[in-house]
Design a protein around this motif. Structure first.
Motif, PDB file in Angstrom:
ATOM      1  N   SER A  58       0.830  -1.197   0.000  1.00 36.66           N
ATOM      2  CA  SER A  58       0.000   0.000   0.000  1.00 36.66           C
ATOM      3  C   SER A  58       0.873   1.258   0.000  1.00 36.66           C
ATOM      4  CB  SER A  58      -0.921   0.016   1.219  1.00 36.66           C
ATOM      5  OG  SER A  58      -0.150   0.182   2.397  1.00 36.66           O
ATOM      6  N   THR A  59       0.272   2.379  -0.329  1.00 33.21           N
ATOM      7  CA  THR A  59       0.985   3.648  -0.353  1.00 33.21           C
ATOM      8  C   THR A  59       1.553   3.976   1.018  1.00 33.21           C
ATOM      9  OG1 THR A  59      -0.526   4.415  -2.067  1.00 33.21           O
ATOM     10  CG2 THR A  59       0.761   6.087  -0.937  1.00 33.21           C
ATOM     11  N   GLU A  60       0.796   3.712   2.069  1.00 32.88           N
ATOM     12  CA  GLU A  60       1.254   4.004   3.423  1.00 32.88           C
ATOM     13  C   GLU A  60       2.488   3.169   3.777  1.00 32.88           C
ATOM     14  OE1 GLU A  60      -0.263   3.649   8.038  1.00 32.88           O
ATOM     15  OE2 GLU A  60      -1.737   3.600   6.430  1.00 32.88           O
ATOM     16  N   LYS A  61       2.458   1.883   3.450  1.00 30.12           N
ATOM     17  CA  LYS A  61       3.596   1.012   3.744  1.00 30.12           C
ATOM     18  C   LYS A  61       4.827   1.452   2.960  1.00 30.12           C
ATOM     19  CE  LYS A  61       2.051  -2.191   6.533  1.00 30.12           C
ATOM     20  NZ  LYS A  61       2.650  -2.620   7.763  1.00 30.12           N
ATOM     21  N   ARG A  62       4.655   1.842   1.704  1.00 30.56           N
ATOM     22  CA  ARG A  62       5.804   2.299   0.905  1.00 30.56           C
ATOM     23  C   ARG A  62       6.388   3.574   1.491  1.00 30.56           C
ATOM     24  NH1 ARG A  62       3.356   2.031  -4.977  1.00 30.56           N
ATOM     25  NH2 ARG A  62       1.509   2.307  -3.737  1.00 30.56           N
ATOM     26  N   PHE A  63       5.511   4.485   1.946  1.00 37.29           N
ATOM     27  CA  PHE A  63       5.979   5.724   2.557  1.00 37.29           C
ATOM     28  C   PHE A  63       6.764   5.435   3.835  1.00 37.29           C
ATOM     29  CE2 PHE A  63       5.309   9.313   5.479  1.00 37.29           C
ATOM     30  CZ  PHE A  63       5.970  10.288   4.754  1.00 37.29           C
ATOM     31  N   GLN A  64       6.244   4.525   4.668  1.00 35.42           N
ATOM     32  CA  GLN A  64       6.946   4.152   5.904  1.00 35.42           C
ATOM     33  C   GLN A  64       8.306   3.534   5.591  1.00 35.42           C
ATOM     34  OE1 GLN A  64       4.222   1.564   7.911  1.00 35.42           O
ATOM     35  NE2 GLN A  64       2.916   3.243   8.622  1.00 35.42           N
ATOM     36  N   TYR A  65       8.380   2.711   4.552  1.00 36.68           N
ATOM     37  CA  TYR A  65       9.639   2.095   4.155  1.00 36.68           C
ATOM     38  C   TYR A  65      10.642   3.163   3.710  1.00 36.68           C
ATOM     39  CZ  TYR A  65      12.992  -0.380   1.251  1.00 36.68           C
ATOM     40  OH  TYR A  65      14.156  -0.841   0.676  1.00 36.68           O
ATOM     41  N   LEU A  66      10.196   4.087   2.886  1.00 37.19           N
ATOM     42  CA  LEU A  66      11.086   5.156   2.419  1.00 37.19           C
ATOM     43  C   LEU A  66      11.555   6.028   3.572  1.00 37.19           C
ATOM     44  CD1 LEU A  66       9.285   6.210  -0.869  1.00 37.19           C
ATOM     45  CD2 LEU A  66      11.446   4.977  -0.654  1.00 37.19           C
ATOM     46  N   LEU A  67      10.681   6.286   4.525  1.00 37.57           N
ATOM     47  CA  LEU A  67      11.042   7.078   5.698  1.00 37.57           C
ATOM     48  C   LEU A  67      12.110   6.358   6.521  1.00 37.57           C
ATOM     49  CD1 LEU A  67      10.452   9.665   7.263  1.00 37.57           C
ATOM     50  CD2 LEU A  67       8.674   8.426   8.478  1.00 37.57           C
ATOM     51  N   ARG A  68      11.931   5.057   6.740  1.00 35.67           N
ATOM     52  CA  ARG A  68      12.939   4.276   7.477  1.00 35.67           C
ATOM     53  C   ARG A  68      14.275   4.263   6.738  1.00 35.67           C
ATOM     54  NH1 ARG A  68       8.656   0.633   8.131  1.00 35.67           N
ATOM     55  NH2 ARG A  68       9.559  -0.720   6.552  1.00 35.67           N
TER      56      ARG A  68
END
Length: 105
Positions: A58-68
């Motif tokens: 999902s978009t949220e999971k991808r954003f969290q991954y990029l943030l990490r």
């Protein structure tokens, strides 16, 4: 004996799971320990597997991954920037090489 059994081994790649979902008409898939041993660990329904994949991508999971990833690649200590401070009414002005006391170490 069935030799063309579709199954999901532990540690399989996204591409393999996606291909299995598209190509198979099965309603659920066996989960096995490895391709070699094929020890049955359990099973998962096709609709639950599709839902898990969509949640993980999902978009949220991808954003969290990029943030990490960005946090992992940033330096451990934050960089401090020093600014030249002056008063609007004139008065004392610090030299450029002099840091305010709150920023000096």
């Amino acid at each position: 004996m069935v030799t063309d059994l579709k199954y999901l081994p532990r540690g399989c790649r996204f591409k393999d799971v996606q291909g299995l979902l598209k190509a198979s008409s099965l309603k659920q898939f066996p989960l096995v320990d490895s391709q070699e041993s094929r020890i049955l660990l359990g099973s998962i329904r096709k609709k639950h597997l599709a839902k898990l994949l969509s949640e993980q991508l999902s978009t949220e999971k991808r954003f969290q991954y990029l943030l990490r990833q960005s946090e992992a690649n940033s330096p451990t200590e934050p960089k401090h920037r020093r600014f030249l401070l002056s008063r609007a009414t004139g008065g004392h002005q610090r030299k450029r090489s002099e840091a305010p006391s709150c920023l000096s170490r």
